[in-house]
Design a protein around this motif. Sequence first.
Motif, PDB file in Angstrom:
ATOM      1  N   CYS A   1       0.825  -1.204   0.000  1.00  0.00           N
ATOM      2  CA  CYS A   1       0.000   0.000   0.000  1.00  0.00           C
ATOM      3  C   CYS A   1       0.862   1.258   0.000  1.00  0.00           C
ATOM      4  O   CYS A   1       0.349   2.354  -0.211  1.00  0.00           O
ATOM      5  CB  CYS A   1      -0.973   0.005   1.185  1.00  0.00           C
ATOM      6  SG  CYS A   1      -0.213  -0.275   2.785  1.00  0.00           S
ATOM      7  N   ALA A   2       2.174   1.107   0.201  1.00  0.00           N
ATOM      8  CA  ALA A   2       3.076   2.263   0.145  1.00  0.00           C
ATOM      9  C   ALA A   2       3.467   2.616  -1.279  1.00  0.00           C
ATOM     10  O   ALA A   2       4.054   3.670  -1.520  1.00  0.00           O
ATOM     11  CB  ALA A   2       4.330   1.987   0.971  1.00  0.00           C
ATOM     12  N   GLY A   3       3.158   1.730  -2.221  1.00  0.00           N
ATOM     13  CA  GLY A   3       3.444   2.002  -3.620  1.00  0.00           C
ATOM     14  C   GLY A   3       4.919   2.248  -3.880  1.00  0.00           C
ATOM     15  O   GLY A   3       5.793   1.568  -3.340  1.00  0.00           O
ATOM     16  N   THR A   4       5.212   3.255  -4.694  1.00  0.00           N
ATOM     17  CA  THR A   4       6.595   3.543  -5.073  1.00  0.00           C
ATOM     18  C   THR A   4       7.415   4.103  -3.916  1.00  0.00           C
ATOM     19  O   THR A   4       8.641   4.184  -4.001  1.00  0.00           O
ATOM     20  CB  THR A   4       6.641   4.534  -6.250  1.00  0.00           C
ATOM     21  OG1 THR A   4       5.901   5.709  -5.891  1.00  0.00           O
ATOM     22  CG2 THR A   4       6.027   3.921  -7.508  1.00  0.00           C
ATOM     23  N   ALA A   5       6.764   4.478  -2.821  1.00  0.00           N
ATOM     24  CA  ALA A   5       7.470   5.006  -1.648  1.00  0.00           C
ATOM     25  C   ALA A   5       8.008   3.894  -0.745  1.00  0.00           C
ATOM     26  O   ALA A   5       8.717   4.183   0.226  1.00  0.00           O
ATOM     27  CB  ALA A   5       6.544   5.920  -0.843  1.00  0.00           C
ATOM     28  N   ALA A   6       7.696   2.643  -1.039  1.00  0.00           N
ATOM     29  CA  ALA A   6       8.127   1.523  -0.199  1.00  0.00           C
ATOM     30  C   ALA A   6       9.653   1.445  -0.148  1.00  0.00           C
ATOM     31  O   ALA A   6      10.335   1.628  -1.153  1.00  0.00           O
ATOM     32  CB  ALA A   6       7.561   0.215  -0.729  1.00  0.00           C
ATOM     33  N   ALA A   7      10.169   1.159   1.038  1.00  0.00           N
ATOM     34  CA  ALA A   7      11.611   1.014   1.214  1.00  0.00           C
ATOM     35  C   ALA A   7      12.131  -0.192   0.431  1.00  0.00           C
ATOM     36  O   ALA A   7      11.432  -1.199   0.280  1.00  0.00           O
ATOM     37  CB  ALA A   7      11.939   0.849   2.695  1.00  0.00           C
ATOM     38  N   GLU A   8      13.337  -0.083  -0.064  1.00  0.00           N
ATOM     39  CA  GLU A   8      13.969  -1.205  -0.757  1.00  0.00           C
ATOM     40  C   GLU A   8      14.210  -2.334   0.257  1.00  0.00           C
ATOM     41  O   GLU A   8      14.671  -2.095   1.372  1.00  0.00           O
ATOM     42  CB  GLU A   8      15.298  -0.766  -1.376  1.00  0.00           C
ATOM     43  CG  GLU A   8      16.009  -1.835  -2.196  1.00  0.00           C
ATOM     44  CD  GLU A   8      15.289  -2.207  -3.484  1.00  0.00           C
ATOM     45  OE1 GLU A   8      15.641  -3.256  -4.057  1.00  0.00           O
ATOM     46  OE2 GLU A   8      14.375  -1.454  -3.919  1.00  0.00           O
ATOM     47  N   PRO A   9      13.870  -3.578  -0.099  1.00  0.00           N
ATOM     48  CA  PRO A   9      14.099  -4.695   0.830  1.00  0.00           C
ATOM     49  C   PRO A   9      15.574  -4.846   1.182  1.00  0.00           C
ATOM     50  O   PRO A   9      16.444  -4.656   0.328  1.00  0.00           O
ATOM     51  CB  PRO A   9      13.593  -5.911   0.048  1.00  0.00           C
ATOM     52  CG  PRO A   9      12.642  -5.359  -0.962  1.00  0.00           C
ATOM     53  CD  PRO A   9      13.184  -4.016  -1.329  1.00  0.00           C
ATOM     54  N   THR A  10      15.838  -5.185   2.437  1.00  0.00           N
ATOM     55  CA  THR A  10      17.213  -5.446   2.883  1.00  0.00           C
ATOM     56  C   THR A  10      17.407  -6.885   3.316  1.00  0.00           C
ATOM     57  O   THR A  10      18.483  -7.267   3.762  1.00  0.00           O
ATOM     58  CB  THR A  10      17.596  -4.514   4.043  1.00  0.00           C
ATOM     59  OG1 THR A  10      16.664  -4.688   5.121  1.00  0.00           O
ATOM     60  CG2 THR A  10      17.577  -3.046   3.608  1.00  0.00           C
ATOM     61  N   ILE A  11      16.368  -7.700   3.193  1.00  0.00           N
ATOM     62  CA  ILE A  11      16.443  -9.122   3.510  1.00  0.00           C
ATOM     63  C   ILE A  11      16.244  -9.892   2.207  1.00  0.00           C
ATOM     64  O   ILE A  11      15.458  -9.482   1.348  1.00  0.00           O
ATOM     65  CB  ILE A  11      15.384  -9.521   4.561  1.00  0.00           C
ATOM     66  CG1 ILE A  11      15.524 -10.989   4.974  1.00  0.00           C
ATOM     67  CG2 ILE A  11      13.968  -9.213   4.087  1.00  0.00           C
ATOM     68  CD1 ILE A  11      14.604 -11.383   6.144  1.00  0.00           C
ATOM     69  N   GLY A  12      16.960 -10.970   2.047  1.00  0.00           N
ATOM     70  CA  GLY A  12      16.862 -11.755   0.824  1.00  0.00           C
ATOM     71  C   GLY A  12      15.558 -12.523   0.714  1.00  0.00           C
ATOM     72  O   GLY A  12      14.860 -12.753   1.712  1.00  0.00           O
ATOM     73  N   ASP A  13      15.221 -12.924  -0.504  1.00  0.00           N
ATOM     74  CA  ASP A  13      14.030 -13.749  -0.720  1.00  0.00           C
ATOM     75  C   ASP A  13      14.211 -15.104  -0.036  1.00  0.00           C
ATOM     76  O   ASP A  13      15.323 -15.630   0.051  1.00  0.00           O
ATOM     77  CB  ASP A  13      13.793 -13.954  -2.214  1.00  0.00           C
ATOM     78  CG  ASP A  13      13.466 -12.653  -2.945  1.00  0.00           C
ATOM     79  OD1 ASP A  13      13.211 -11.643  -2.266  1.00  0.00           O
ATOM     80  OD2 ASP A  13      13.472 -12.674  -4.188  1.00  0.00           O
TER      81      ASP A  13
END
Length: 310
Positions: free
Chosen positions: A237-249
């Motif tokens: 729901c944060a759309g393009t403002a979402a933080a880049e993931p820092t944990i791997g898949d």
Amino acid sequence: MEQKTPVIASKNVTGTDAPGTRAKVYFTSRIDAAHLLKLYAKISEGIYGKVAIKLHTGEKNGPNILPRDLVQAFQAQVPDSAIVETNTLYQGDRYTTEGHRETLEVNGWTFCPVDIMDEEGDANLPVKDGLHLTEVAMGAHILNYDSMIVLTHFKGHAMGGFGGSMKNIAIGCASGQVGKRQVHGVVENMPASYLDWPAQEYLMELMADSAKATCDHFGKHIVFINVMRRMSVDCDCAGTAAAEPTIGDIGICASTDILAVDQACCDMVYAREDNHDLVERIESRHGLRQLTAMAELKMGNPQYELISID
């Protein structure tokens, strides 16, 4: 895998004896359509008739939403199925049905029917022996389905700490302007900023009540799949403002047990070395209360066996 999640519940992946029963959670580290379908085959016995696929379709151009080709390949193998959603309580890309339809098109959810379940109003589902709620207003179209597949992008969340299967249906099935106010605890008074809405344990308990209403409604005809990829600390729901993931898949978990599947995903997050940001988000929002609240409501089994299909 060592049990690290600080809750009163545990998995059993060692094959050693443990008191009581264990739910089955199926797992694959491969995030692709073939393995998703293989997992689904393990849990699909109760799915029949007209099938709702509850998906978080995301705000416009969200970078972390589930890949369209993955969902398309899955949906194509589920007869008489449709993606289901509801409008949002906050004023964003999915606040109105018209805006929601436009967002669905932008995000590529055009390959199958998408039912905005509250487009024609609400339907009250009872919450039996809930912690706070006695009923929740769901999108009225929920009554049109025989079964539900809860297909969830497992990730963090600004208020919930994390978003798994429970949050997907707790918020995601509730109608935009009535049910979501109930689940957020803002029926009488809705502060202008969501930062002033009730949070922490109370929110987790309200969400558990709402999810229980949907689980009870479908009975044995609801299953849960959590996809652990691009796990930002922020929701879709944060759309393009979402933080880049820092944990791997990590992979995909599937179960007929909502508590077990969310518990398993949390356990796997806690077991990783690169989990700092996501764990901080979970714990700062008291997100693990989701799990204990579900246990108190007897929504599932906190003990589970993790069964790899790889």
